[in-house]
Design a protein around this motif. Sequence first.
Motif, short mmCIF file in Angstrom:
data_model
loop_
_atom_site.label_atom_id
_atom_site.label_comp_id
_atom_site.label_asym_id
_atom_site.label_seq_id
_atom_site.Cartn_x
_atom_site.Cartn_y
_atom_site.Cartn_z
N GLY A 48 0.83 -1.20 0.00
CA GLY A 48 0.00 0.00 0.00
C GLY A 48 0.86 1.25 0.00
N GLU A 49 0.30 2.31 -0.58
CA GLU A 49 1.00 3.59 -0.60
C GLU A 49 0.15 4.64 0.09
OE1 GLU A 49 2.80 6.92 -3.65
OE2 GLU A 49 2.64 4.85 -4.32
N ILE A 50 0.75 5.33 1.02
CA ILE A 50 0.09 6.47 1.66
C ILE A 50 0.26 7.64 0.71
CG2 ILE A 50 0.05 8.01 3.65
CD1 ILE A 50 1.38 5.66 5.23
N LEU A 51 -0.85 8.07 0.13
CA LEU A 51 -0.82 9.17 -0.83
C LEU A 51 -0.77 10.51 -0.13
CD1 LEU A 51 -3.59 7.73 -3.16
CD2 LEU A 51 -1.11 7.56 -3.47
N ALA A 52 -1.39 10.59 1.02
CA ALA A 52 -1.40 11.83 1.81
C ALA A 52 -1.62 11.46 3.27
CB ALA A 52 -2.52 12.76 1.35
N LEU A 53 -0.96 12.18 4.15
CA LEU A 53 -1.18 12.07 5.59
C LEU A 53 -0.86 13.44 6.17
CD1 LEU A 53 -0.14 9.21 7.98
CD2 LEU A 53 -0.29 11.57 8.70
N VAL A 82 4.32 -1.03 3.20
CA VAL A 82 3.72 0.30 3.06
C VAL A 82 4.82 1.24 2.58
CG1 VAL A 82 4.16 0.96 5.48
CG2 VAL A 82 2.31 2.07 4.20
N GLN A 83 4.42 2.21 1.76
CA GLN A 83 5.38 3.20 1.28
C GLN A 83 4.71 4.55 1.17
OE1 GLN A 83 6.31 1.37 -2.53
NE2 GLN A 83 5.17 2.99 -3.60
N THR A 84 5.53 5.59 1.13
CA THR A 84 5.03 6.95 0.93
C THR A 84 6.17 7.81 0.41
OG1 THR A 84 3.77 8.76 1.94
CG2 THR A 84 5.49 7.75 3.30
N TRP A 85 5.82 8.82 -0.39
CA TRP A 85 6.81 9.76 -0.91
C TRP A 85 6.90 10.96 0.03
CZ3 TRP A 85 10.02 8.62 -4.78
CH2 TRP A 85 9.68 7.54 -5.62
N VAL A 86 8.12 11.41 0.29
CA VAL A 86 8.38 12.52 1.21
C VAL A 86 9.17 13.59 0.47
CG1 VAL A 86 9.49 13.20 3.38
CG2 VAL A 86 8.45 10.93 3.17
N MET A 87 8.72 14.84 0.56
CA MET A 87 9.44 15.95 -0.06
C MET A 87 10.83 16.07 0.56
SD MET A 87 6.87 19.12 -0.57
CE MET A 87 5.21 18.85 -1.13
N ALA A 88 11.82 16.24 -0.29
CA ALA A 88 13.19 16.42 0.18
C ALA A 88 13.22 17.62 1.13
CB ALA A 88 14.13 16.65 -1.00
N GLY A 89 13.88 17.47 2.24
CA GLY A 89 13.99 18.55 3.21
C GLY A 89 12.88 18.59 4.24
N ASP A 90 11.91 17.68 4.16
CA ASP A 90 10.83 17.66 5.15
C ASP A 90 11.30 16.83 6.35
OD1 ASP A 90 8.49 17.51 6.64
OD2 ASP A 90 7.20 17.09 4.90
N ASP A 91 12.16 17.46 7.15
CA ASP A 91 12.78 16.77 8.28
C ASP A 91 11.77 16.28 9.30
OD1 ASP A 91 15.24 17.29 7.08
OD2 ASP A 91 15.56 19.13 8.25
N ALA A 92 10.72 17.06 9.55
CA ALA A 92 9.71 16.65 10.54
C ALA A 92 9.01 15.37 10.09
CB ALA A 92 8.70 17.77 10.75
N ARG A 93 8.66 15.28 8.82
CA ARG A 93 7.98 14.06 8.32
C ARG A 93 8.95 12.88 8.35
NH1 ARG A 93 2.99 13.58 5.60
NH2 ARG A 93 3.03 15.85 5.62
N GLU A 94 10.20 13.11 7.98
CA GLU A 94 11.18 12.03 8.02
C GLU A 94 11.36 11.52 9.44
OE1 GLU A 94 14.77 13.33 6.09
OE2 GLU A 94 13.83 13.30 4.10
N GLN A 95 11.41 12.43 10.41
CA GLN A 95 11.55 12.02 11.81
C GLN A 95 10.33 11.23 12.26
OE1 GLN A 95 12.06 15.25 14.58
NE2 GLN A 95 12.55 13.89 16.27
N PHE A 96 9.14 11.69 11.89
CA PHE A 96 7.90 11.00 12.24
C PHE A 96 7.89 9.59 11.64
CE2 PHE A 96 3.60 9.96 10.56
CZ PHE A 96 3.00 9.62 11.77
#
Length: 188
Positions: free
Chosen positions: A104-109, A141-155
């Motif tokens: 599954g892919e998380i398209l938005a969270l 599960v997978q999701t795309w993360v904008m480069a530089g989104d440190d808060a999302r990467e940490q989460f």
Amino acid sequence: MSDSPLTPTADVSVRPAVPGDEGAVAAVQLAAWRSGHAEEVLGDVVLDQIDPAALAERWSAAITAPPGPGYRVLVAMHGPRLVGFASVAPVVAPQGSGDDTPGGEILALEVDPAARRQGHGSRLLAAVVDLLRDEDRATSVQTWVMAGDDAREQFLGSAGLGDVGARRVLGEQDDPREVREHLWGASI
């Protein structure tokens, strides 16, 4: 004072999105984008051009007529208030990869900036993983993360997901708002 060791807790939950949620979902999405991506990626000019009513219409369609099986929208509630959402879709392994296990892919969270750090994102992520595992028999599960989104990467990292090394670029090469994303994922 009560002798009970239990303390009152807030009424928080995650549920499937229903018709009528689309306006609040669109509002949360715009608030989250303004909070997290206005300056470095999207810019206020781009965000100001997004029509909230048109965005709500797109969420209405996603809620009432998903594009296929396995597409879902979930919402996080704090009492009667919608404070976050997640959308998820099935992932098909690349043709010729030899991997036929579902994922599954998380398209938005997204969580309303005013409601962050209260567990809503974690509850949404857990609900998505439960749905994928229990209903879709997904193993990843997978999701795309904008480069530089440190808060999302940490989460995501704290939840057990990691950068799997795939990259993509959205937008035109000459556009200064080119969006670079990294793929994060995990086995579930």
